[in-house]
Design a protein around this motif. Structure first.
Motif, mmCIF file in Angstrom:
data_model
loop_
_atom_site.group_PDB
_atom_site.id
_atom_site.type_symbol
_atom_site.label_atom_id
_atom_site.label_comp_id
_atom_site.label_asym_id
_atom_site.label_seq_id
_atom_site.Cartn_x
_atom_site.Cartn_y
_atom_site.Cartn_z
ATOM 1 N N GLU A 54 -7.177 24.200 58.844
ATOM 2 C CA GLU A 54 -5.785 24.305 59.276
ATOM 3 C C GLU A 54 -5.131 22.937 59.117
ATOM 4 O O GLU A 54 -5.641 21.920 59.602
ATOM 5 C CB GLU A 54 -5.718 24.747 60.736
ATOM 6 N N ASP A 72 0.056 14.189 69.065
ATOM 7 C CA ASP A 72 0.611 15.510 69.389
ATOM 8 C C ASP A 72 -0.539 16.430 69.784
ATOM 9 O O ASP A 72 -1.074 17.164 68.959
ATOM 10 C CB ASP A 72 1.370 16.064 68.188
ATOM 11 N N ALA A 74 -0.650 19.071 71.626
ATOM 12 C CA ALA A 74 -0.361 20.503 71.533
ATOM 13 C C ALA A 74 -0.625 21.015 70.119
ATOM 14 O O ALA A 74 -1.209 22.092 69.933
ATOM 15 C CB ALA A 74 1.079 20.778 71.950
ATOM 16 N N ALA A 75 -0.181 20.253 69.103
ATOM 17 C CA ALA A 75 -0.383 20.672 67.720
ATOM 18 C C ALA A 75 -1.863 20.667 67.354
ATOM 19 O O ALA A 75 -2.353 21.580 66.662
ATOM 20 C CB ALA A 75 0.395 19.753 66.778
ATOM 21 N N THR A 77 -4.443 20.957 69.447
ATOM 22 C CA THR A 77 -5.092 22.042 70.176
ATOM 23 C C THR A 77 -4.837 23.385 69.514
ATOM 24 O O THR A 77 -5.747 24.214 69.375
ATOM 25 C CB THR A 77 -4.592 22.072 71.632
ATOM 26 N N GLU A 78 -3.609 23.613 69.081
ATOM 27 C CA GLU A 78 -3.282 24.876 68.422
ATOM 28 C C GLU A 78 -4.046 25.015 67.104
ATOM 29 O O GLU A 78 -4.503 26.107 66.746
ATOM 30 C CB GLU A 78 -1.780 24.962 68.161
ATOM 31 N N ALA A 79 -4.218 23.914 66.374
ATOM 32 C CA ALA A 79 -4.979 23.953 65.126
ATOM 33 C C ALA A 79 -6.452 24.246 65.395
ATOM 34 O O ALA A 79 -7.092 25.019 64.653
ATOM 35 C CB ALA A 79 -4.830 22.638 64.370
ATOM 36 N N ARG A 81 -7.608 25.908 67.975
ATOM 37 C CA ARG A 81 -7.648 27.309 68.374
ATOM 38 C C ARG A 81 -7.541 28.223 67.144
ATOM 39 O O ARG A 81 -8.231 29.246 67.045
ATOM 40 C CB ARG A 81 -6.505 27.583 69.353
ATOM 41 N N ALA A 82 -6.703 27.845 66.173
ATOM 42 C CA ALA A 82 -6.484 28.676 64.990
ATOM 43 C C ALA A 82 -7.733 28.752 64.108
ATOM 44 O O ALA A 82 -8.111 29.842 63.646
ATOM 45 C CB ALA A 82 -5.300 28.134 64.186
ATOM 46 N N ALA A 175 -8.352 24.060 73.890
ATOM 47 C CA ALA A 175 -8.517 25.237 73.034
ATOM 48 C C ALA A 175 -9.657 26.128 73.516
ATOM 49 O O ALA A 175 -9.964 27.138 72.878
ATOM 50 C CB ALA A 175 -8.763 24.809 71.588
#
Length: 334
Positions: A54, A72, A74-75, A77-79, A81-82, A175
């Motif tokens: 990702e 960042d 949040a970014a 963590t989202e990556a 998680r993805a 995550a």
């Protein structure tokens, strides 16, 4: 053939890992991407069941030794998680790979090694405090034995700021995963190189030069009989070219490390621009006068049929596979 045995993390060194199951997944947080893989043991090798990558926006991760890295969270963590979601398997316990720029690697030598581990710990910390740009009290420090001989005993030492390591761990925790082991990217690649050498029917004698290129930095290592004897990290913003750094390394190798010539020169990773790795190979071959081989993880970490074998996948897979192979081997030998 040895392994580079070290790891940061809340669990401490490898003690807890050696008596535990393999991690559910390995995750790498790099400045421009997050990658992850799951694997199963396949004899002495690994079989990669899934791999995902990702992209990260520029500036989300800015690796450095003495300042914050995760800009960042949040970014990131989202990556994380993805990529874990795309693996198709629940992962709660992971090994985490972070950029080389987040740690300081040193090869230190002692004439005599204290018999007590606590005394050795203090000796290592005293030695390292002179080479890190922050108080040693703020550092995570871990080490593994290197070469030993009549002239002393070497140790490979890695130091990082504790709060920097915790930033990467926190991104994973947000995550939903626990990072019990944290490694530097190039050390993971070196463990892959060692695993590949062990799988060769007639291992090639001699020293091995490993060049690991990333968009933000290049790390250069020399292995002798499975032991790390030299390590240098070069940020990409330095004025010296990669060819110059490799040439300087070769001179140091001959003058200070009793080098008799490299039996193998290996190149892995990717640069900032398309074709950068290919140009690096040409430049190194021109400077050293020897052929340069690409680091291919697949002989030691085979891919399932559903994983396409593109250069980007192989680049992402190399450090991930290195962690799987090292932890797998040490868990068996524990």
């Amino acid at each position: 053939m040895s392994r580079l045995r070290y790891g940061f993390g809340a669990q401490g060194l490898l003690t807890s890992w050696l008596a535990s199951p393999l991690p559910d997944a390995v995750v790498e947080i790099a400045p421009d991407r997050v990658s992850a893989a799951i694997s199963t043991a396949h004899g002495a090798h690994a079989r990669v069941q899934a791999c995902a990558v990702e992209a990260l926006a520029a500036g989300a991760v800015v690796p450095a030794l003495a300042s914050h890295n995760i800009v960042d969270r949040a970014a990131v963590t989202e990556a994380v998680r993805a990529v874990l979601a795309r693996l198709g398997s629940h992962a709660a316990r992971v090994a985490l790979i972070i950029p080389d720029l987040a740690g300081k690697v040193s090869v230190v030598r002692f004439d005599r090694v204290p018999a007590r581990r606590d005394d050795l710990d203090q000796l290592v910390r005293w030695q390292v405090r002179k080479s890190i740009p922050f108080p040693v009290e703020e550092a995570c420090i871990t080490y593994t034995p290197g070469r030993s001989g009549p002239d002393g005993h070497e140790f490979i030492v890695v130091a990082a700021r504790r709060d920097v390591v915790q930033e990467y761990e926190a991104a994973g925790a947000a995550a939903g995963v626990d990072a019990g082991l944290v490694e530097l990217a190039t050390f993971s690649v070196l463990n892959l190189v060692l695993a590949l050498a062990e799988g060769t029917p007639a291992p090639q004698a001699g020293d091995c030069l490993v060049v690991h290129v990333r968009p933000e930095y290049t790390s250069i290592a020399i292995l002798r009989d499975g032991d790390l004897i030299f390590f240098r990290n070069r940020p990409e913003d330095e004025e010296e070219t990669l060819a110059d750094v490799v040439h300087q390394t070769a001179m140091y190798y001959q003058d200070r490390l009793a080098g008799q010539g490299f039996a193998r020169v290996l190149l892995g990773g990717r640069g900032r621009t398309a074709g950068a790795a290919g140009q690096a190979r040409k430049d190194i071959e021109a400077r050293l006068g020897v052929s340069v081989d690409a680091i291919d993880p697949t002989p030691a970490a085979a891919l399932t049929d559903r994983i396409g074998m593109s250069p980007d996948v192989l680049d992402a897979l190399a450090p991930l596979a290195g962690v799987f192979l090292r932890v797998q081997r040490e868990a068996v030998g524990a």
